[in-house]
Scaffold this active site. Structure first.
Site, PDB file in Angstrom:
ATOM      1  N   THR B 106     -11.625 -52.123  22.396  1.00  0.00           N
ATOM      2  CA  THR B 106     -10.626 -52.915  21.685  1.00  0.00           C
ATOM      3  C   THR B 106     -10.135 -54.082  22.524  1.00  0.00           C
ATOM      4  O   THR B 106      -9.810 -55.130  21.989  1.00  0.00           O
ATOM      5  CB  THR B 106      -9.437 -52.032  21.306  1.00  0.00           C
ATOM      6  OG1 THR B 106      -9.015 -51.339  22.469  1.00  0.00           O
ATOM      7  CG2 THR B 106      -9.830 -51.033  20.260  1.00  0.00           C
ATOM      8  N   ASP B 399     -10.366 -42.080  22.510  1.00  0.00           N
ATOM      9  CA  ASP B 399     -11.332 -43.181  22.586  1.00  0.00           C
ATOM     10  C   ASP B 399     -12.713 -42.658  22.950  1.00  0.00           C
ATOM     11  O   ASP B 399     -13.709 -42.992  22.315  1.00  0.00           O
ATOM     12  CB  ASP B 399     -10.908 -44.196  23.657  1.00  0.00           C
ATOM     13  CG  ASP B 399      -9.813 -45.113  23.148  1.00  0.00           C
ATOM     14  OD1 ASP B 399      -9.373 -44.897  22.010  1.00  0.00           O
ATOM     15  OD2 ASP B 399      -9.416 -46.029  23.882  1.00  0.00           O
TER      16      ASP B 399
END
Lengths: 538, 543
Positions: B106, B399
């Site tokens: 991200t 993640d």
């Protein structure tokens, strides 16, 4: 072209990096300063000669404590990094129960050490890794220093509990409270499915009652309830050979879940209803009597009255003792302690559900408070322990309870990890000396970081001697010398004011307390070091 | 270049521009609009770029209510920012998309888009038309992605090797996070968890439980399911070969749910009878539940004393007030569904598990369901020094799990990390640019520079000489040595293959694609119109 690209990108990056690094330096400095502030606030309460803190809560209440976790929790810290130290202390409290002050002091010292490392130009993540390396080595050193202990060695365990209590407000009672803590925890210790010793401190109940002095604190066989026995209508307050029923239903007129109206149309009907109520209650009470129960513990009900005057009157007539207002979350403990099972409806009331005790008695304590005490309980189920804590005022009482909790935790830590280690800051200084040596075998920046970690730990003996009114530099250097000569157990003897062998002085503590303090402090410090920005958000 | 509202409401005339926008609306045109867009996007990029890479830093997010969060996760930071710049919002948006689709990368996607815009700004100053820049970027992206595909390798066929590669992948993801200190342990843990899923990407099966205390190394993977609840009093503490009924039903009484319903009676005996009837009804319900043949009953709602006693007497383990999330997950992992009516025992598939028992973690007692019928289920117990640490650990682990599950189930190809992929792509773009004529080649060069800026940032964050390292790497890649990358630990250029740093192909692919799209969108804008804020009526009528 190459130069232009790389130079261009690098140039832009560099100038921004410089700007950003000034900012991140500021952020780091502010974090470290705040965290040190928290650490400094509790520093003076470390050790047997540590001082207490008086905390005035927002609503005006006053609290006097020596317990690190309690102090930082009530300090109302605003700074984000400061808050992390508060959490750190809480984590130590839940993991080991004791050493909540040390963990904050160590974290503060590690942070100030990293400040000078940062000024040397060492990258924060490198410091962070260096600390981890040092921690691993430190844990190894601690393990080597410690001695295994068996749960049957009560003396050793007792010493550990006393060490913990000695730094508290109630230290003059440590000879009384320490054995209590040891007995209570060992009583509830059990083996779990995998054969490990486990202790659930929920099985140890501490009951506080104002009045008397701490001297009157006692460990009770059986159970003690703070609820009073119902004495209206001449209720019984003393029952020998008790058969105890734990009721979860109510002895009051019936009430339906659907709203109900009893419609009274004439005068006769009223009489009839009153009569029916008597009969209904009498029926219940008679069935209770028939089951053989002579002591009733009745759970609190929010929907309707647990008992009425009328039912109490009947019960008193039948010489059945009644204790009401039992909370639902107490049920499990009570049923465990008394070996009875809760009964949720009158139909389920059977003799085998009753618990037995030689004597159930309401006793008045000095100071006018009353408790209900169960003695001579035949427990076939999991054992529990109750400690009745007394104190002349609420401040002392609360602090005594906190100290006792710490002592219980210390014993529990020993059950969990059966190793003892010397107290009096001997482990810290030993780790410092060993790390200094270890750092010489390393190369590069890691060596510096490991060295700094060790030096930072010296804050504990330093503070300890400072708090005891000794000359810190002299004591710490003396300690270093003795440890370098191989006296791993040399520590500060606060009473004598000099360095002696701690194991001989019987100042010991569980390994878990110090190892968990080091681990948690390092983890928190590493987290704080990695932060370079504080962003305000929604 | 701003034309505001009311000030220019002059009569029509020569040289006076009539305002077409309503009062309070705001318009930025041409260069001003572009400038403000670039500045906004680059500011956001600069904010998050220090979190990139293994030596990236964390940020404290302090909310107005005073609660704090420590994080390294780009998406989390960007999501929490207060931003009033349209271009910056575009970047936040793509970061969010990346988070939803891939779960990681991200920060990279935001940084790359930011770098593309930084380069575009320079090109616009050289009087390139925005459309030329856009088409150059597109061409460059095509060349870069083609190279990326060519470099990607797939190990799926070899199970052992694939697992090893997944561990490497997890290590790469975790190395920039708070879990980096014990990344090997957590990488193995995440890979084990994902491989249990066997091709599913449903991460609900992996439950993450955070318990303060202990240290991060005490975290472990529990095959099975943990529920933070206690058992009823007097019920069996251990249940083997459990048959579980998961329910969401009221266990007080089935009240008549009509407002104002009441019974009217004329004597207390009748009240007692009704009470009895109510209780009998409840018991009947319990009987019906027991008739399902279950020996464990888990309810979303409270189980009151009476039913609890009934279940105890039947030897049924009753667990009350399990939270919603817990119930749904439990139903999922034990292979049953949540029931609310109990009339048809035959139609309800009971959940199965081998053993249920109470275990203690730190000070807490939790229930362990082991050997669940959905073998995929597992729980990760995270321990740590404080809640900020635990929250961040959970985000990091999430993640890693996202990336791993995507790789294991959807797209198994991987590329080399540590700046390798970026530089290889950049060299491919360079080659393609050499074939182009005209201004478009400039845009492609710029694209290559933006790609190279990413490893530059990583090196910068580690306090290394970024220009030197990236320059050296560029030469290596120009010679076709596409396995060379940054060795951050040593601060030199190294063989990434040997270092074992791999990244997901899908992650990189999505990063380039969405960053280019976002940059394109921002570059093409030449006019920003802000609608007039909605008027608030002053409640007191004052001005």
């Amino acid at each position: 072209m190459v130069g232009a690209i790389a130079g261009g990108a690098g140039g832009a990056g560099e100038s921004e990096a410089r700007g950003a690094s000034q900012k991140s330096k500021d952020v780091r400095l502010s974090n470290i300063t705040a965290a040190k502030g928290v650490a400094d606030a509790v520093r003076t309460s470390l050790g047997p000669r540590g001082m207490d803190k008086m905390i005035q809560v927002a609503n005006g209440d006053v609290l006097i404590t020596n317990d690190g976790a309690t102090i930082v929790e009530r300090m109302n810290v605003q700074h984000p990094a400061g808050k992390m130290l508060v959490e750190l202390s809480k984590a130590q409290d839940s993991e080991a129960g004791d050493g909540t002050t040390s963990v904050v002091v160590v974290a503060g010292a590690l942070l100030s050490a990293s400040l000078s490392l940062l000024n040397m130009g060492i990258h924060p993540t490198t410091i962070s890794e260096g600390y981890q390396l040092a921690l691993d080595k430190a844990l190894e050193v601690l393990q080597q220093m410690s001695t295994p202990v068996d749960l049957s060695q009560k003396d050793a365990i007792l010493q550990a509990a006393s060490t913990s209590l000695n730094s508290k407000v109630v230290s003059q009672y440590s000879s009384l409270l320490a054995p209590m803590a040891v007995d209570a925890v060992l009583k509830v210790a059990r083996k779990d499915g995998d054969g490990n010793d486990v202790v659930d401190l929920k099985d140890v109940r501490t009951v506080k009652k104002l009045g008397g002095t701490i001297d009157d604190t006692e460990l009770l066989e059986g159970l003690v309830l703070t609820q009073e026995a119902s004495s209206s209508a001449g209720g019984t307050t003393r029952v020998p050979n008790a058969k105890i029923a734990l009721l979860q239903f109510q002895l009051s007129p019936p009430k339906t879940d659907v709203e109900n109206n009893v419609i009274v149309q004439d005068y006769n009907a009223m009489d009839r209803i009153l009569k029916e109520e008597r009969q209904y209650l009498l029926g219940l009470v008679k069935r209770i009597k028939a089951s053989g129960a002579n002591v009733l513990l009745i759970q609190k009900s929010i929907l309707r009255d647990a008992v009425t005057d009328l039912s109490l009157h009947f019960l008193a007539k039948l010489k059945i003792m009644v204790v009401t207002d039992i909370e639902r979350d107490e049920i499990e403990f009570i049923s465990k302690s008394l070996g009875c099972s809760p009964v949720a409806s009158i139909d389920a009331l059977a003799p085998e559900k009753l618990g037995k005790a030689d004597l159930v008695e309401e006793v008045s304590l000095s100071g006018g408070e009353k408790v209900v005490r169960f003695t001579g309980v035949s427990t076939s189920t999991a054992p529990t322990a109750s400690i009745l804590v007394r104190g002349s005022n609420n401040l002392v009482l609360d602090e005594a309870e906190r100290s006792l909790h710490d002592a219980l935790c210390v014993v529990r830590s020993l059950v969990r990890k059966q190793f003892l280690i010397a107290g009096g800051s001997a482990p810290e200084i030993e780790v410092a000396v060993q790390l200094a040596q270890y750092s010489k075998t390393l190369a590069g920046m890691q060596s510096y970081c490991v060295r700094a970690f060790g030096d930072a730990l010296e804050v504990v003996p330093y503070t300890l001697s400072e708090n005891a009114g000794l000359f810190p530099v002299e004591i710490v250097t003396e300690l270093r010398r003795r440890h370098a000569e191989g006296e791993a157990n040399a520590g500060i003897n606060v009473k004598k004011g000099r360095v002696t062998d701690m194991v001989q002085e019987k100042v010991v503590m569980p390994l878990l307390v110090i190892s968990s303090a080091l681990r948690l402090a390092t983890e928190a410090v590493r987290l704080i070091l990695k932060i370079d920005d504080v962003v305000l958000t929604r | 270049m701003q034309s505001g509202g009311g000030a220019q409401m002059a009569p029509f005339g020569m040289g006076v521009v009539p305002s077409v926008l309503s009062e309070g609306a705001h318009e930025e045109k041409g260069e001003t609009a572009q400038m403000s867009n670039f500045i906004g996007a680059i500011a956001v990029t600069d904010l998050v770029k220090t979190t990139l890479g293994p030596k990236g830093m964390d940020k404290i997010l302090q909310s107005q209510s005073g609660s704090i969060m420590v994080t390294n996760d780009g998406a989390t930071i960007l999501r929490s920012l207060l931003i009033d710049n349209p271009a910056a919002k575009v970047l936040i948006e793509i970061s969010k998309t990346q988070d939803d689709e891939i779960g990681d990368g991200t920060t990279s996607v935001c940084c790359f888009a930011g770098e593309l815009l930084r380069e575009a700004e320079k090109l616009l100053l050289l009087h390139l038309h925005p459309q030329t820049v856009v088409s150059g970027y597109r061409k460059a992206a095509r060349a870069a992605l083609a190279k990326l595909e060519a470099l990607a390798v797939d190990h799926k066929s070899d199970r052992e090797k694939f697992r090893a590669e997944l561990v490497k992948l997890a290590c790469t993801t975790l190395s920039s996070k708070v879990l980096a200190q014990s990344k090997q342990q957590f990488a193995e843990l995440a890979v084990d968890a994902v491989l249990r899923l066997e091709g599913s990407t449903n991460l609900d099966l992996v439950q993450i439980i955070k318990l303060p205390g202990g240290s991060m190394r005490d975290s472990w993977l529990e095959p099975g399911f943990l529920l933070q609840k206690k058992l009823g009093v007097g019920q069996p503490k251990v249940m083997k070969d459990a048959k579980i009924l998961v329910a969401n039903t009221a266990m007080d009484t089935d009240k008549v749910k009509i407002y104002g319903a009441r019974v009217r009676v004329d004597s207390l005996t009748r009240v007692a009878e009704i009470e009895k009837a109510e209780q009998a009804k409840m018991l009947a319900k319990c009987e019906r539940i027991a008739a399902h043949g279950c020996n464990v009953f888990v309810n979303r709602q409270l189980i009151y004393n009476r039913p609890e006693q009934f279940f105890s007497s039947k030897g049924i383990m009753a667990i009350e007030h399990a939270d919603f999330d817990g119930v749904e997950r439990l139903a999922l992992v034990t292979g049953t569904s949540i029931v609310s009516t109990f009339d048809d025992p035959g139609s309800v598939e009971l959940g199965r598990c081998d053993k249920i028992e109470e275990i203690m973690i730190g000070e807490q007692t939790v229930l362990r369901f082991s050997g669940c019928s959905a073998g995929a289920a597992c729980s990760v117990v995270l321990r740590g020094a404080n809640s900020q640490l635990l929250d961040e650990a959970e985000r990091s682990l999430h993640d890693a799990l996202c990336v791993l599950s995507q790789t294991a189930a959807v797209e198994s190809r991987m590329v080399l990390g540590a700046g390798c992929a970026e530089l290889a792509m950049a060299s491919a773009v360079d080659e393609a640019a050499a074939q182009e004529q005209g201004k478009i080649a400039l845009a492609m060069d710029a694209f290559a520079r933006a790609l190279r800026a990413l490893p530059g940032i990583i090196a910068d964050n580690a306090g290394l000489d970024a220009a030197e390292l990236v320059g050296t790497l560029k030469a290596h890649h120009a010679r076709g040595e596409h396995h060379m990358g940054l060795d951050i630990e040593k601060g030199v250029v190294g063989d990434v293959q040997a270092l074992g740093i791999t990244e997901s192909f899908k992650l990189k692919y999505a990063m380039v694609n969405s960053a280019v799209e976002a940059a394109e969108m921002v570059i093409r804008v030449d006019d920003v119109i802000k609608a007039a804020p909605r008027k608030r009526e002053d409640p007191y009528g004052r001005h």
